[in-house]
Design a protein around this motif. Structure first.
Motif, PDB file in Angstrom:
ATOM      1  N   LYS A  31       0.834  -1.195   0.000  1.00 46.81           N
ATOM      2  CA  LYS A  31       0.000   0.000   0.000  1.00 46.81           C
ATOM      3  C   LYS A  31       0.873   1.251   0.000  1.00 46.81           C
ATOM      4  O   LYS A  31       1.880   1.319   0.716  1.00 46.81           O
ATOM      5  CB  LYS A  31      -0.913  -0.011   1.228  1.00 46.81           C
ATOM      6  CG  LYS A  31      -1.937   1.105   1.249  1.00 46.81           C
ATOM      7  CD  LYS A  31      -2.872   0.963   2.449  1.00 46.81           C
ATOM      8  CE  LYS A  31      -3.884   2.098   2.494  1.00 46.81           C
ATOM      9  NZ  LYS A  31      -4.813   1.963   3.643  1.00 46.81           N
ATOM     10  N   GLU A  60      -5.784   1.540 -10.856  1.00 48.50           N
ATOM     11  CA  GLU A  60      -6.070   2.615  -9.915  1.00 48.50           C
ATOM     12  C   GLU A  60      -5.988   3.962 -10.643  1.00 48.50           C
ATOM     13  O   GLU A  60      -5.088   4.183 -11.452  1.00 48.50           O
ATOM     14  CB  GLU A  60      -5.066   2.599  -8.753  1.00 48.50           C
ATOM     15  CG  GLU A  60      -5.046   1.303  -7.955  1.00 48.50           C
ATOM     16  CD  GLU A  60      -6.314   1.083  -7.142  1.00 48.50           C
ATOM     17  OE1 GLU A  60      -7.221   1.950  -7.179  1.00 48.50           O
ATOM     18  OE2 GLU A  60      -6.412   0.044  -6.469  1.00 48.50           O
ATOM     19  N   TYR A 116      -3.923   1.349  -3.274  1.00 47.01           N
ATOM     20  CA  TYR A 116      -4.736   1.681  -2.112  1.00 47.01           C
ATOM     21  C   TYR A 116      -4.937   0.475  -1.201  1.00 47.01           C
ATOM     22  O   TYR A 116      -5.657   0.548  -0.221  1.00 47.01           O
ATOM     23  CB  TYR A 116      -6.074   2.266  -2.564  1.00 47.01           C
ATOM     24  CG  TYR A 116      -5.910   3.673  -3.073  1.00 47.01           C
ATOM     25  CD1 TYR A 116      -5.947   4.761  -2.212  1.00 47.01           C
ATOM     26  CD2 TYR A 116      -5.666   3.909  -4.421  1.00 47.01           C
ATOM     27  CE1 TYR A 116      -5.764   6.050  -2.677  1.00 47.01           C
ATOM     28  CE2 TYR A 116      -5.479   5.200  -4.900  1.00 47.01           C
ATOM     29  CZ  TYR A 116      -5.526   6.267  -4.021  1.00 47.01           C
ATOM     30  OH  TYR A 116      -5.328   7.546  -4.475  1.00 47.01           O
TER      31      TYR A 116
END
Length: 391
Positions: free
Chosen positions: A15, A212, A218
Motif C-alpha cells: 500500500k 487505480e 490503495y
C-alpha cells in the motif's frame, strides 16, 4: 507427472502509504517428500499490524502443513483459531494454502481470499470444491479444492488488492474482479504460451496497479503463480578442467547438452571453441557503458561471458533480488538462470593464476566457492533444481 517442474513465483506491491506489506507470502519446499507448499495471507488493515497478522497466519499454515495432517482438518483449525474483529465483524486474516505433490496432485484451501484461477489450455476452468463453515457460527466459509495438475496448467492466486483494484473508477466501479483478472491472464498466455510464472505474476500486479486512477496502490497487491511444465534446462560452465586431457570431454558435455548453454570465462570459452572448431566473436557495442567485460558469441553456445567478475555480479543480483538498473552481461546471465527450472553447473577446477593476486578486490572469490553460492541461492531463494559437477 514426475517429469513436470512446478515453477512458483510471486509479485507484490505494498500500500502506497505504508513501509511494510500487510500481505504475507511464504513457501516451503520439502524435497524429501516431494511437496511444495505456499501460503498467501492477507492481514486485516494495512501496515505493521496487518503484517503481523498475515505472517502469523502464514507461519501457522506452513507448520500445520509440514506435519502432513489431514488437509481439511488443519485448515479448519486455522480458521477457527483466528478471531473476528468485533468492530468491523471480519476476520483478522484471510488465507490461501496451495499444497502440490510430486505425483501432480494439488490441494488448495481458501478462507476469505478471492477464488484462485486455474488456467488449463490457456483458459480459466471451474474446479469443484467442498465448503465448511466456521465453528464460531459466523460468516466465514472454508473452500477445499482437490485436482490433478496437467502439463501447462497455471494456478493464479491473489489478495483482494488485485480483484478490488480500480474500485470506484469509471472503468471498474466494482473493481477489476476475478473475471477481469482471469481474462487478462488468459490474454497474456495466449500471446505467449511460454510465459513464465514470474512474468505472469508481475504483469498481473502491474495491471492491477494501473487500474487505480492515480496509479497508487490503495491496498497491498499480491499475486502468486504456479506453472506446471516440462523443465527448462540450462548448463552453466565456468573454468577449465583440472587436466587438459579432459578438455575434449568438457567441450562435448557442453555441445551435447539439451537446453540453454552458457560459458563464463575466457579460458573456458577458448577451450570449447577450439574443441568444437568454431570462432569466438566479442560484441564490443552492446554494453558499451557497462563496468563488466563484454559478452561474446560462439556457434553452439547461447551466451558467452567473462568469468569471475560477471559471476560475482550475477550472484549479487540473485542475492539482492532487486531488478538491475542497467542491462549488462550479469543481467543476461541472471535472467536466463531465473527463466530455467533445472540448472546444471559445470565447474572447472584448474587454478587460474589471474585470480591469485592479493591486490584484487576481496569479492573475487575462488571459482568453486562462488559457484556453490550461486547454486545455493538458486535452490533456496528461487526453488530451482541445481546440480553441481566439478571437472
Amino acid at each position: 507427472m514426475n517429469d513436470l517442474f512446478t515453477e512458483l513465483e510471486f509479485h507484490q506491491v505494498r500500500k502506497h502509504s505504508q513501509h511494510t506489506a500487510g500481505d504475507a507470502f511464504m513457501v516451503h519446499k520439502d524435497s524429501a517428500n516431494g511437496r511444495l507448499l505456499t501460503v498467501l495471507s492477507d492481514g486485516l488493515g494495512s501496515g505493521v499490524k496487518a503484517n503481523i497478522l498475515s505472517n502469523m497466519t502464514a507461519r501457522m499454515a506452513i507448520k500445520f502443513a509440514e506435519t502432513d495432517t489431514d488437509f481439511t482438518h488443519y485448515a479448519k483449525v486455522i480458521m477457527n483459531a483466528l478471531p473476528v474483529c468485533q468492530v468491523r465483524k471480519i476476520a483478522y486474516a484471510t488465507f490461501t494454502v496451495v499444497d502440490c505433490r510430486s505425483d501432480g496432485s494439488v490441494q488448495i484451501v481458501e478462507q476469505g481470499n478471492p477464488p484462485f484461477i486455474l488456467l488449463r489450455g490457456g483458459v480459466p476452468v471451474e474446479v469443484p470444491f467442498e465448503e465448511h463453515g466456521s465453528a464460531q457460527g459466523d460468516y466465514r466459509k472454508l473452500k477445499v479444492y482437490r485436482f490433478a495438475a496437467r502439463p501447462e496448467d497455471r494456478i493464479v492466486f491473489f489478495s483482494d488488492g488485485v480483484t478490488e483494484s480500480g474500485m470506484g473508477s469509471a472503468t471498474y466501479p466494482l473493481g477489476w474482479r476475478n473475471k477481469g483478472c482471469g481474462e487478462f491472464a488468459q490474454k497474456l498466455v495466449a500471446d505467449d504460451a511460454r510465459l513464465s510464472a514470474r512474468a505472469l505474476a508481475e504483469q498481473i500486479v502491474r495491471r492491477a496497479l494501473h487500474n487505480e486512477p492515480d496509479r497508487r496502490a490503495y491496498d497491498d497487491i499480491t499475486c502468486g503463480v504456479l506453472y506446471f511444465r516440462t523443465p527448462r534446462r540450462t548448463l552453466l560452465a565456468s573454468g577449465p578442467p583440472f587436466s587438459e586431457k579432459r578438455d575434449a570431454e568438457y567441450a562435448e558435455t557442453i555441445r551435447s547438452f539439451d537446453g540453454c548453454k552458457i560459458v563464463s570465462g575466457g579460458t573456458s570459452a577458448e577451450i570449447v571453441a577450439r574443441e568444437m572448431g568454431v570462432e569466438i566473436e566479442t560484441d564490443l557495442f552492446r554494453f558499451r557503458r557497462s563496468n563488466l567485460p563484454p559478452i561474446s558469441k560462439m556457434a553452439g553456445v547461447d551466451l558467452v561471458t567473462e568469468g569471475i567478475l560477471t559471476l560475482t555480479e550475477t550472484l549479487n543480483l540473485l542475492e539482492s533480488g532487486q531488478d538491475p538498473a542497467r542491462e549488462n552481461a550479469a543481467t543476461l546471465l541472471r535472467e536466463q538462470l531465473l527463466n530455467s527450472d533445472v540448472i546444471h553447473i559445470l565447474v572447472g577446477t584448474k587454478i587460474n593464476q589471474a585470480h591469485q593476486d592479493p591486490n584484487l578486490p576481496i569479492e573475487l572469490e575462488i571459482r568453486r566457492s562462488l559457484m556453490r553460492r550461486i547454486a545455493k541461492v538458486l535452490e533456496e531463494n528461487y526453488l530451482k533444481e541445481v546440480n553441481l559437477e566439478f571437472i
